[in-house]
Write a protein that holds these residues in place. Structure first.
Motif, short mmCIF file in Angstrom:
data_model
loop_
_atom_site.label_atom_id
_atom_site.label_comp_id
_atom_site.label_asym_id
_atom_site.label_seq_id
_atom_site.Cartn_x
_atom_site.Cartn_y
_atom_site.Cartn_z
N ARG A 1 7.64 66.34 89.41
CA ARG A 1 8.94 65.70 89.61
C ARG A 1 9.24 64.89 88.36
NH1 ARG A 1 6.31 64.23 94.62
NH2 ARG A 1 7.00 65.56 96.34
N CYS A 2 10.51 64.56 88.13
CA CYS A 2 10.86 63.80 86.94
C CYS A 2 11.39 62.42 87.31
CB CYS A 2 11.89 64.55 86.09
SG CYS A 2 13.54 64.61 86.81
N ARG A 3 11.15 61.46 86.44
CA ARG A 3 11.69 60.12 86.63
C ARG A 3 12.97 59.90 85.81
NH1 ARG A 3 8.51 56.54 89.26
NH2 ARG A 3 6.30 57.05 89.53
N THR A 4 13.20 60.75 84.79
CA THR A 4 14.34 60.57 83.90
C THR A 4 15.07 61.88 83.70
OG1 THR A 4 13.22 58.78 82.71
CG2 THR A 4 15.07 59.82 81.60
N VAL A 5 16.39 61.82 83.73
CA VAL A 5 17.24 62.98 83.42
C VAL A 5 18.00 62.65 82.13
CG1 VAL A 5 19.19 64.40 84.15
CG2 VAL A 5 17.47 63.67 85.82
N ALA A 6 17.99 63.58 81.21
CA ALA A 6 18.70 63.40 79.94
C ALA A 6 19.63 64.57 79.70
CB ALA A 6 17.70 63.29 78.79
N VAL A 7 20.74 64.31 79.02
CA VAL A 7 21.68 65.37 78.65
C VAL A 7 22.00 65.26 77.17
CG1 VAL A 7 22.75 65.51 80.93
CG2 VAL A 7 23.71 63.97 79.21
N GLY A 8 22.32 66.38 76.59
CA GLY A 8 22.83 66.43 75.23
C GLY A 8 24.06 67.31 75.22
N ALA A 9 25.03 66.99 74.39
CA ALA A 9 26.26 67.78 74.32
C ALA A 9 26.71 67.89 72.87
CB ALA A 9 27.36 67.14 75.17
N ARG A 10 27.32 69.02 72.57
CA ARG A 10 27.87 69.24 71.22
C ARG A 10 29.34 69.58 71.35
NH1 ARG A 10 24.67 73.30 67.53
NH2 ARG A 10 23.19 71.58 67.70
N LEU B 1 31.13 70.22 65.93
CA LEU B 1 29.70 70.44 66.15
C LEU B 1 28.89 69.14 66.16
CD1 LEU B 1 28.94 73.67 64.07
CD2 LEU B 1 29.75 73.43 66.40
N SER B 2 29.55 67.98 66.13
CA SER B 2 28.82 66.74 66.32
C SER B 2 28.45 66.64 67.80
CB SER B 2 29.67 65.55 65.89
OG SER B 2 30.82 65.42 66.73
N GLY B 3 27.65 65.66 68.15
CA GLY B 3 27.25 65.58 69.54
C GLY B 3 26.71 64.23 69.92
N ALA C 1 30.05 59.42 79.28
CA ALA C 1 29.95 59.40 77.82
C ALA C 1 31.30 59.64 77.16
CB ALA C 1 28.93 60.44 77.36
N GLN C 2 32.03 60.66 77.62
CA GLN C 2 33.32 61.04 77.04
C GLN C 2 34.17 61.67 78.13
OE1 GLN C 2 34.59 60.70 73.99
NE2 GLN C 2 32.80 59.97 72.84
N PRO C 3 35.49 61.50 78.08
CA PRO C 3 36.35 62.23 79.03
C PRO C 3 36.17 63.73 78.85
CG PRO C 3 37.57 60.49 77.91
CD PRO C 3 36.25 60.60 77.21
N ASN D 1 38.18 66.72 73.96
CA ASN D 1 36.73 66.56 73.81
C ASN D 1 35.98 67.80 74.28
OD1 ASN D 1 36.78 63.78 72.87
ND2 ASN D 1 37.36 63.22 74.97
N ALA D 2 36.58 68.96 74.10
CA ALA D 2 35.95 70.21 74.56
C ALA D 2 34.53 70.33 74.04
CB ALA D 2 36.79 71.40 74.11
N LEU D 3 33.63 70.78 74.91
CA LEU D 3 32.23 70.91 74.56
C LEU D 3 31.88 72.36 74.25
CD1 LEU D 3 30.60 68.57 77.24
CD2 LEU D 3 31.28 68.02 74.90
N ARG D 4 31.00 72.53 73.29
CA ARG D 4 30.55 73.87 72.92
C ARG D 4 29.18 74.19 73.52
NH1 ARG D 4 28.79 75.86 66.86
NH2 ARG D 4 28.36 78.02 67.40
#
Length: 427
Positions: A294-303, A308-310, A338-340, A345-348
């Motif tokens: 099981r996990c204690r932390t959830v992380a996300v990354g977005a570009r 192509l910044s993120g 984090a962002q609307p 702010n379209a994500l790739r």
């Protein structure tokens, strides 16, 4: 200013070569390393040269590999062995320099500028390292030699079969500029397609793109386009990091489980993002349950799609979980905060990761509201779904949220990446 001497060393077909070296019975035979040889929908993590010649591809489904090569030999991954050989190889490199920058288990840049007066020319050192890895470890390497990291890696990619390719200020236009643009580091499939639509086919073409093109095709200030143009020209001043030999034996115990994907189209609204987040969370949670964590932390990354910044965000949970819904909901909240989630702010691309893992043998702390029983019931339901997918394939059960986007509904991304302290294990 003194010209740098940089090598990029890539251990050929690393996982499969280690398996063949440790087991003489499978040498010179088509061998693949797969996540789980007992599952038809296992994924090929690595292939030997013989398997490659038969048409087997990395990341291919195991059943497809067997269609291409019926006599292929399937072995499970042995990360302890790969860690051992990776460490031994880097200790060889350390005898020539302390400027060593690993790029996964099987690749590394080394800066030998300060070693030339001790060991001879750049090409002589590359040849000596190649011969030592072969004689001492029983493996082969491809080496790119150049004055910058980008062209050094390009050189090792040109000859993936125990070769040494030197790209110099005198020959880089003849060697590097004639190669397809997709061969340049950080030019992925989407970027290569974008360049192709504008008639940019070779690395030489990338080297001549204008500032106006960079802004128009890559958006924003054109930073990404200008970076690729600089790389194509060999203008990469980034240093090779200093390697600490005391840390050569890195701990490769699992630190997290994650999965990421570049979307088939830009994600311009919350519904688009939610469909991909659930797909990724499903694969992460499924792999956690398979590994009994099981996990204690959830992380996300977005570009972002426009430049192509993120960004990345993470949240520590009150109670460890391996339930898809918990991970997906947490990931969505992180992205929304984090962002609307709109066209501007379209994500790739999106990445979902579960970290701070705890074994399932560790009991769940009961709370004031008595939610422990609900958690255990949800876990049993998830395991029931996992069993169905093991028997009938990952596509036998869908969640409705995953079907809200036709282009992503049929993606099969359940094979996730196991994350280690030094990054993704890769081949």
């Amino acid at each position: 200013m003194r010209q740098r001497a940089i090598l990029h060393i890539d251990m050929n077909a690393f996982y499969a070569s280690v398996e063949q070296h440790n087991n003489p019975a499978i040498r010179n035979k088509p061998v693949v390393v797969a996540g789980d040889p007992e599952r038809r929908n296992g994924i090929i993590l690595a292939k030997s040269r013989e398997a490659k010649a038969a048409g087997v591809k990395t990341a291919q489904a195991l059943w497809e590999a067997k269609q291409a090569c019926p006599n292929v030999i399937v072995v499970p991954p042995d990360y302890a062995a790969y860690k051992k050989y990776s460490r031994l190889a880097r200790l060889i490199y350390y005898e020539y320099t302390n400027q060593i920058e690993p790029f996964g288990l099987d690749e590394a840049w080394i800066d030998i500028t300060g070693s030339l007066h001790l060991f001879g020319s750049q090409e002589a050192i590359a040849q000596e390292i190649s011969e030592r890895v072969k004689s001492e470890l029983g493996l082969t390497v491809s080496i790119g030699s150049s004055w910058n990291k980008v062209f050094a890696k390009l050189g090792s990619d040109i000859d993936p079969g125990d070769g040494i390719v030197s790209i110099t200020p005198e020959n880089y236009k003849r060697i590097a500029w004639t190669l397809p643009a997709k061969n340049l580091i950080y030019v992925g499939a989407a970027t290569a397609h974008k360049l192709h639509l504008s008639g940019i086919e070779t690395i030489g073409d990338v080297a001549h793109i204008s500032d106006t093109f960079c802004r128009n095709r890559f958006g924003g200030t054109g930073k990404v386009g200008r970076m690729l143009r600089a790389f194509a020209r060999g203008e990469d001043p980034s240093p090779v990091k200093v390697f600490d030999p005391a840390k050569a034996d890195v701990d490769y115990t699992i630190k997290g489980i994650g999965n990421g994907l570049t979307a088939p189209h830009d994600l311009e609204c919350e519904e688009d993002v939610r469909a991909l987040v659930w797909l990724l969370s499903e694969s992460v949670a499924q792999r956690m349950r398979e590994s009994c964590f099981r996990c204690r932390t959830v992380a996300v990354g977005a570009r972002f799609a426009h430049d192509l910044s993120g960004y990345s965000r993470q949240l520590t949970l009150r109670t460890p979980t391996c339930i898809t819904k918990d991970i997906a909901n947490c990931a969505m909240e992180l992205l929304k905060n984090a962002q609307p989630l709109n066209r501007e702010n379209a994500l790739r691309a999106i990445h979902v990761r579960a970290t701070h893992l705890v074994p399932m043998t560790e009991p769940i702390q009961d709370d004031l509201f008595g939610n422990t029983q609900r958690v255990l019931e949800m876990e049993r339901l998830e395991y029931a779904i996992d069993n169905l997918r093991r028997r009938f394939g990952n596509k036998c059960v869908y969640r409705m949220v995953e079907l809200t986007d036709d282009t992503m509904a049929h993606l099969d991304i359940k094979e996730s990446n196991t994350v280690h302290p030094v990054g993704f294990l890769r081949e």
